[in-house]
Design a protein around this motif. Structure first.
Motif, mmCIF file in Angstrom:
data_model
loop_
_atom_site.group_PDB
_atom_site.id
_atom_site.type_symbol
_atom_site.label_atom_id
_atom_site.label_comp_id
_atom_site.label_asym_id
_atom_site.label_seq_id
_atom_site.Cartn_x
_atom_site.Cartn_y
_atom_site.Cartn_z
ATOM 1 N N ASN A 254 0.639 -1.235 0.046
ATOM 2 C CA ASN A 254 0.154 -0.022 0.075
ATOM 3 C C ASN A 254 0.874 1.376 -0.064
ATOM 4 O O ASN A 254 0.278 2.279 -0.263
ATOM 5 C CB ASN A 254 -1.008 0.130 1.337
ATOM 6 N N PRO B 128 2.695 4.160 -1.293
ATOM 7 C CA PRO B 128 2.462 5.062 -2.474
ATOM 8 C C PRO B 128 3.938 5.569 -3.101
ATOM 9 O O PRO B 128 3.724 6.403 -3.802
ATOM 10 C CB PRO B 128 1.398 5.915 -2.437
ATOM 11 N N ALA C 17 -1.445 5.566 4.226
ATOM 12 C CA ALA C 17 -1.383 4.341 3.659
ATOM 13 C C ALA C 17 -1.320 3.334 5.086
ATOM 14 O O ALA C 17 -1.903 2.144 4.686
ATOM 15 C CB ALA C 17 -0.086 4.165 3.081
ATOM 16 N N ASP D 246 3.645 10.678 -1.595
ATOM 17 C CA ASP D 246 3.174 9.616 -2.927
ATOM 18 C C ASP D 246 4.158 9.895 -4.102
ATOM 19 O O ASP D 246 5.146 11.069 -3.988
ATOM 20 C CB ASP D 246 1.797 9.497 -3.231
ATOM 21 N N SER E 79 3.257 11.052 -6.801
ATOM 22 C CA SER E 79 2.096 12.110 -7.736
ATOM 23 C C SER E 79 2.367 13.663 -7.215
ATOM 24 O O SER E 79 1.472 14.152 -7.674
ATOM 25 C CB SER E 79 0.822 11.569 -7.858
#
Length: 564
Positions: free
Chosen positions: A91, A93, A140, A259, A261
């Motif tokens: 999980n 990221p 997460a 993450d 992104s």
């Protein structure tokens, strides 16, 4: 090594659903708060057959906070025991483009001063632990725990519900909570656990006031989104798990990717008292200064924070217990906030389960307070010390200059940083080396535990210490072979332990007998027989079964069984 036999694995059914008065119970254990501590407690209880009702004020789909980033080695060992370590790894990221280093820099477009390679996560498994620390955002972590909760029918998690008050009775606790529609409900359980954070309603109703140092530091913490920032850092000082800013503006900022992104946690402390951490424009100016240029960025959530170092004078009152931030507050410098809370859950859960399953005595529950208070005090000292060694301490004139003079100044600062921060970033001793040597439910044999430092871990099999670890093969840990209850580890011996096994059966104490043939076990454990608790700490060790094995078991289970 083989799991030869299991003695006393039969347990009474968990709480029948009736209090002694005949009153129906909604669950044996009611938990206020569904943060990591409260949910982990419920998972451990569920694995022992105990139903739990969790009351949580947040909405189910509410965005998770961006505060915790590290699940340390000891917490990951608990996650493994609870069946969710692999799920957490899946999980996370954060891609491989984000190094797991901790990097001190002047600015995002400036110079690297010091770099702790792999400072947040070991590159591969280690011999002395069944897991390694894992770096990843709180979202997460909580998502993984909730996914595990969803597989357990023993856990009833109710969102958008707030505990209002509770009343303790001789054999149960009544809790009043309010749902999203404003309707009040009364639920009943044997025990109530306050896992409802720093402003705990449960702790306040008990009239317990924390002691220690309030307002240790002032700062802010924000979750931001900026794909452009990713590119700036990649072209500048590099994309690290944590970038600590130390520049001539006397910054104390820390930036960590959440993450791949473009989401980042931006944290700063200490900052001057007149800095309004709730004002995004103020925070953005600080961010631009730390990065070294302006760029598109959007705030997601965040605000002003106050860092405290506080602990409640007691962690329980009759049928009500406090865990996590409801019991203690620690500086985030050190990475122990969530992790010490998970340790609370692991300690309290097996003890509640023992009492509710009919084999735990009154000293067992009382020992939670003593054991976890001693563990917290040790960690608290490290975190307070770490709070003193942040960005502004390392500011030197000329530190941002290019060329030989700037290089020399930064090299001097780097030496200071490595000397001061190694205890914080290389804290494996603090994670694994605390002991419950003074606990009333362990039996010392006169040998003191090996002394671990904050940064160095020395395995010890003395009473109260975490059981020394070995790998049985490429995948299987010694801990994987332990039972859910107590484990009697027999090392290189054929000693007849039937008397101890019979005593366990008579007392309904779950006892797994494990024959150990690993070549490192004799030296690590220093005894032929070792009794290990459900939380992987040593309860007793010796070279022969005691003359009165029942007395030994009565000590480690907390005396004669008490009425749940």
């Amino acid at each position: 090594m083989d799991n030869a036999n299991n003695t006393g694995q039969r347990q009474d059914q968990a709480c029948s659903g009736k209090a002694a008065s005949g009153m129906s119970l909604d669950a044996p254990v009611i938990v206020a708060g569904a943060g990591p501590a409260g949910m982990c407690l419920a998972i451990d209880l569920a694995l022992s057959g105990i139903n739990t009702l969790i009351i949580e004020s947040r909405e189910e789909d509410e965005r998770f906070a961006a505060r915790t980033n590290l699940t340390n080695t000891r917490s990951m060992e608990h996650f493994r025991r609870w069946g969710m370590a692999d799920a957490l790894r899946r999980n996370i990221p954060l891609g491989p483009e984000i190094s797991r280093d901790i990097r001190f820099v002047t600015r995002g477009t400036g110079h690297v001063i010091a770099n702790f390679v792999g400072g947040v996560q070991f590159a591969e498994r280690v011999p002395f632990a069944s897991e390694i620390s894992l770096w990843g955002p709180q979202g997460a972590i909580e998502r993984t725990i909730r996914q595990r909760i969803a597989t357990l029918h023993e856990v009833d998690l109710r969102f958008q519900c707030a505990v209002k008050q509770f009343t303790q009775h001789d054999d149960h606790v009544e809790v009043v909570y309010e749902d999203a529609k404003g309707t009040q409900h009364t639920v009943r359980g044997r025990y109530l656990v306050g896992a409802d954070g720093s402003r705990s309603i449960v702790r306040r109703q008990l009239g317990i006031k924390m002691d220690g140092t309030a307002n240790l530091a002032h700062g802010f913490a924000w979750l931001i989104h900026s794909p452009a920032l990713t590119g700036i850092l990649e072209r500048g000082v590099g994309l690290a798990a944590m970038s600590w800013f130390t520049n001539e503006d006397r910054s104390s900022g820390i930036l960590g990717p959440q993450d791949s992104s473009g989401h980042f946690q931006y944290f700063a402390a200490p900052v001057p008292d007149d800095v309004d951490g709730d004002d995004w424009e103020t925070v953005r100016r600080h961010l631009y200064s730390d990065v070294g240029e302006t760029f598109p960025v959007e705030p997601v959530s965040g605000g002003d924070i106050r860092i405290h170092s506080l602990v409640a004078p007691r962690f329980f009152d009759n049928r009500v217990f406090l865990i996590g931030d409801a019991a203690h507050l620690v500086s985030p410098f050190g990475g122990f906030g969530m992790n010490i809370s998970i340790g609370d859950s692991a300690d309290l859960a097996w003890k509640l389960a023992a009492v509710l399953n009919g084999w735990g005595g009154p000293t067992l529950l009382a020992s939670y307070d003593q054991e976890r208070r001693s563990a917290f005090r040790w960690i608290q000292a490290l975190c307070e010390e770490s709070t003193e060694h942040v960005g502004p301490v390392y500011v030197r004139a000329g530190m941002e200059e290019d060329g030989p003079r700037g290089d020399a100044i930064r090299a001097e600062i780097a030496q200071e940083i490595f000397a001061a921060k190694s205890r914080e970033f290389v804290s494996i001793g603090a994670q694994l080396g605390y002991t419950y040597a003074d606990s009333p439910i362990v039996v010392p044999n006169g040998a003191p535990p090996a002394e671990s430092g904050f940064g160095n871990y020395v395995p010890s099999a003395a009473a109260g210490a975490r059981a020394p670890h070995v790998w049985l093969d490429e995948q299987r840990s010694l801990y994987d072979a332990f039972g859910r209850g107590f484990t009697l580890l027999k090392i290189g011996t054929d000693i007849d332990t039937s008397a101890l096994e019979r005593a366990a059966l008579e007392r309904n104490v779950p006892l797994a007998v494990l024959h150990g043939a690993h070549p490192d076990l004799p030296e690590l454990y220093g005894a032929h027989l070792v009794l290990i608790r459900p939380d992987q700490h040593v309860a007793w060790r010796g070279n022969a079964v005691p003359a009165d094995p029942g007395a030994l078991l009565d000590t480690v289970r907390g005396g004669e069984p008490c009425r749940p």
